[in-house]
Design a protein around this motif. Structure first.
Motif, PDB file in Angstrom:
ATOM      1  N   ALA A  57       0.842  -1.210   0.000  1.00 53.91           N
ATOM      2  CA  ALA A  57       0.000   0.000   0.000  1.00 53.91           C
ATOM      3  C   ALA A  57       0.873   1.254   0.000  1.00 53.91           C
ATOM      4  O   ALA A  57       0.500   2.280  -0.564  1.00 53.91           O
ATOM      5  N   GLY A  58       2.054   1.167   0.661  1.00 48.18           N
ATOM      6  CA  GLY A  58       2.936   2.329   0.782  1.00 48.18           C
ATOM      7  C   GLY A  58       3.830   2.541  -0.430  1.00 48.18           C
ATOM      8  O   GLY A  58       4.540   3.542  -0.514  1.00 48.18           O
ATOM      9  N   CYS A  59       3.844   1.601  -1.382  1.00 45.16           N
ATOM     10  CA  CYS A  59       4.746   1.732  -2.538  1.00 45.16           C
ATOM     11  C   CYS A  59       4.367   2.937  -3.399  1.00 45.16           C
ATOM     12  O   CYS A  59       5.230   3.622  -3.940  1.00 45.16           O
ATOM     13  N   ASP A  60       3.063   3.144  -3.570  1.00 42.34           N
ATOM     14  CA  ASP A  60       2.612   4.212  -4.466  1.00 42.34           C
ATOM     15  C   ASP A  60       1.162   4.517  -4.131  1.00 42.34           C
ATOM     16  O   ASP A  60       0.379   3.605  -3.848  1.00 42.34           O
ATOM     17  N   VAL A  61       0.792   5.783  -4.186  1.00 36.93           N
ATOM     18  CA  VAL A  61      -0.565   6.177  -3.786  1.00 36.93           C
ATOM     19  C   VAL A  61      -1.626   5.507  -4.668  1.00 36.93           C
ATOM     20  O   VAL A  61      -2.749   5.235  -4.239  1.00 36.93           O
ATOM     21  N   ARG A  62      -1.241   5.170  -5.920  1.00 39.25           N
ATOM     22  CA  ARG A  62      -2.220   4.553  -6.825  1.00 39.25           C
ATOM     23  C   ARG A  62      -2.680   3.185  -6.329  1.00 39.25           C
ATOM     24  O   ARG A  62      -3.796   2.757  -6.606  1.00 39.25           O
ATOM     25  N   VAL A  63      -1.818   2.491  -5.576  1.00 43.20           N
ATOM     26  CA  VAL A  63      -2.204   1.160  -5.058  1.00 43.20           C
ATOM     27  C   VAL A  63      -3.431   1.318  -4.165  1.00 43.20           C
ATOM     28  O   VAL A  63      -4.420   0.593  -4.301  1.00 43.20           O
ATOM     29  N   ARG A  64      -3.378   2.298  -3.256  1.00 44.73           N
ATOM     30  CA  ARG A  64      -4.512   2.498  -2.345  1.00 44.73           C
ATOM     31  C   ARG A  64      -5.713   3.060  -3.093  1.00 44.73           C
ATOM     32  O   ARG A  64      -6.842   2.658  -2.850  1.00 44.73           O
ATOM     33  N   GLY A  98      13.296   3.265   6.540  1.00 45.72           N
ATOM     34  CA  GLY A  98      13.240   4.732   6.688  1.00 45.72           C
ATOM     35  C   GLY A  98      12.738   5.397   5.426  1.00 45.72           C
ATOM     36  O   GLY A  98      12.386   4.733   4.450  1.00 45.72           O
ATOM     37  N   GLU A  99      12.715   6.723   5.464  1.00 44.11           N
ATOM     38  CA  GLU A  99      12.224   7.513   4.334  1.00 44.11           C
ATOM     39  C   GLU A  99      12.988   7.204   3.047  1.00 44.11           C
ATOM     40  O   GLU A  99      12.422   7.106   1.969  1.00 44.11           O
ATOM     41  N   LYS A 100      14.344   7.021   3.214  1.00 41.83           N
ATOM     42  CA  LYS A 100      15.181   6.831   2.033  1.00 41.83           C
ATOM     43  C   LYS A 100      14.787   5.539   1.304  1.00 41.83           C
ATOM     44  O   LYS A 100      14.649   5.508   0.082  1.00 41.83           O
ATOM     45  N   GLU A 101      14.560   4.497   2.100  1.00 45.39           N
ATOM     46  CA  GLU A 101      14.202   3.219   1.475  1.00 45.39           C
ATOM     47  C   GLU A 101      12.784   3.225   0.923  1.00 45.39           C
ATOM     48  O   GLU A 101      12.509   2.635  -0.116  1.00 45.39           O
ATOM     49  N   ARG A 102      11.901   3.920   1.640  1.00 44.63           N
ATOM     50  CA  ARG A 102      10.534   4.048   1.116  1.00 44.63           C
ATOM     51  C   ARG A 102      10.571   4.809  -0.219  1.00 44.63           C
ATOM     52  O   ARG A 102       9.881   4.452  -1.164  1.00 44.63           O
ATOM     53  N   GLY A 103      11.419   5.822  -0.262  1.00 43.92           N
ATOM     54  CA  GLY A 103      11.583   6.618  -1.479  1.00 43.92           C
ATOM     55  C   GLY A 103      12.063   5.748  -2.632  1.00 43.92           C
ATOM     56  O   GLY A 103      11.639   5.919  -3.779  1.00 43.92           O
ATOM     57  N   ARG A 104      12.939   4.804  -2.308  1.00 43.32           N
ATOM     58  CA  ARG A 104      13.472   3.912  -3.343  1.00 43.32           C
ATOM     59  C   ARG A 104      12.356   3.060  -3.964  1.00 43.32           C
ATOM     60  O   ARG A 104      12.291   2.870  -5.163  1.00 43.32           O
ATOM     61  N   LEU A 105      11.467   2.580  -3.094  1.00 38.97           N
ATOM     62  CA  LEU A 105      10.327   1.802  -3.606  1.00 38.97           C
ATOM     63  C   LEU A 105       9.425   2.688  -4.461  1.00 38.97           C
ATOM     64  O   LEU A 105       8.934   2.273  -5.515  1.00 38.97           O
TER      65      LEU A 105
END
Ligand code: GTP
Ligand code: MG
Length: 369
Positions: free
Chosen positions: A154-161, A254-261
């Motif tokens: 769900a957190g990968c991209d807003v379009r998923v949600r 963290g934010e950096k890794e979430r950003g990578r996804l």
């Protein structure tokens, strides 16, 4: 099927649909204190479990399902499970859950009922204070892990949600979201959606979180930061004590890794409207349900192969592989005649959207038969 598939293309109609999808999520998703409010209920219930002494000390109450997976709504039920410390003997699960039901009633919970002989015994009730519908099951660690996996998708991209909220509204409105009537659980539909988003034309919208460590091995070493922390996790299978289940998935820290996804997801630039139409087209016209298994595994699994590896009977209906319990068919609840209905609903949905119908028309109540 009675519907003619049309080529998928970007149209102004679908741009309007994208706006509707975004608005739908804004209206359906819970407010910022949702998880905190539910955590407060959990804490009160944990206190009851601890005080009532029916379970060994150290027994923990965990939340799973839509209260935590990123696809919840203000009126979603609150799914919880009890984790008893490893090695402790609780005796007969039905008896101990029966005692829990009595304790909860005494402590002011309303409409308490129980299904004690189920594969996983469960107590259902309404919280006296918040009136939230709750259920507590026993030893269901896999549900906690698959909730974490879905939350990470769900957190990968807003379009998923955005798309998931539209799909959940559609399945409820079209009455194809009730396992007790032989249709599919929300969990099953979300797995179908993630399977599709991993296979979108061009670039996938979401990566495969269970194999991301391996597939990222060719990239700079920094990529491993998250992977090193996410150790290979095994949990004991709830009903087969001798089998262990690999619950590893890539969980950004963290934010950096979430950003990578998020960067990976951004390689696909389709709008939510196009993706939703693509999802309906995929299952309405493209996916060969007789041959293939809906799965989050990187390969396309074939039913015969599954039979060989996992000893599943090969059947005609909907087969959805659980991401962790790889021998478990999440679609086993779906009756064959309901499966045909579900397929027709996918085809109808695609036709409605590509002929300019919006979310309201998509989610019209079905005509009485
Ligand atoms: P709504 O209640 O419809 O809002 O959706 P939900 O996200 O709570 O889904 P659902 O009630 O279908 O399932 C709740 C949770 O139970 C899921 O997130 C899973 O963790 C777990 N679950 C449901 N069905 C299965 C199943 O067949 N197998 C396993 N292992 N877990 C399941
Ligand atoms: Mg639920």
């Amino acid at each position: 099927l009675g519907f003619v598939p049309r080529g998928r293309q970007r149209t102004p109609k679908l741009d309007k649909l994208t706006k509707e999808i975004q608005l739908n999520m804004k209206n359906s998703a819970p407010g910022p204190t949702f998880e905190q409010d539910r955590e407060a209920v959990r804490v009160r219930l944990q206190d009851i479990v601890t005080r009532c002494n029916s379970f060994p000390s150290g027994t923990e109450l965990h939340v799973f399902g839509s209260s935590k997976n990123g696809f919840g709504a203000p009126n979603s039920d609150l799914d919880m499970c009890l984790a008893v410390p490893e090695g402790s003997d609780i005796g007969d699960p039905a008896q101990v859950m029966g005692r829990l039901a009595e304790d909860l009633e005494r402590e002011g919970m309303l409409e308490v009922s129980a299904r004690l002989t189920a594969r996983i015994p469960i107590v259902m009730f309404t919280d006296g204070l918040t009136k939230i519908e709750c259920d507590i099951s026993l030893q269901n660690p896999l549900a906690v892990h698959n909730t974490g996996l879905l939350a990470t998708y769900a957190g990968c991209d807003v379009r998923v949600r955005e798309i998931a909220y539209a799909v959940k509204r559609w399945v409820k409105a079209r009455e194809i979201n009730s396992p007790s009537d032989g249709t599919l659980s929300s969990y099953g539909y979300v797995l179908m959606l993630i399977h599709y988003l991993q296979r979108t034309p061009g670039s996938p919208v979401v990566p495969n979180l269970q194999s991301i460590a391996a597939s990222w091995s060719g990239e700079p070493s920094k990529v491993y930061e998250g992977e090193r922390e996410a150790k290979l996790r095994y949990v004991q299978h709830p009903t087969e004590p001798n089998s262990r289940v690999n619950c590893y998935y890539y969980k950004p820290k963290g934010e950096k890794e979430r950003g990578r996804l998020k960067d990976l997801s951004m390689r696909n630039r389709e709008s939510s409207g196009n993706l939703l139409a693509g999802f309906f087209h995929y299952y309405g016209f493209e996916f060969d349900f007789r041959k293939h298994v809906v799965s989050l595994s990187p390969q396309m699994l074939e039913k015969d192969l599954m039979g060989e590896v996992h000893c599943w009977p090969c059947h005609l209906g909907l087969t959805i592989q659980d991401p962790f319990e790889t021998f478990y068919n999440v679609g086993h609840v779906v009756k064959l005649w309901q499966f045909h209905r579900i397929r027709r609903e996918f085809a109808r949905a695609y036709t409605v959207l590509t002929e300019g119908g919006g979310l309201d028309m998509l989610c019209e109540k079905p005509e009485e038969v």
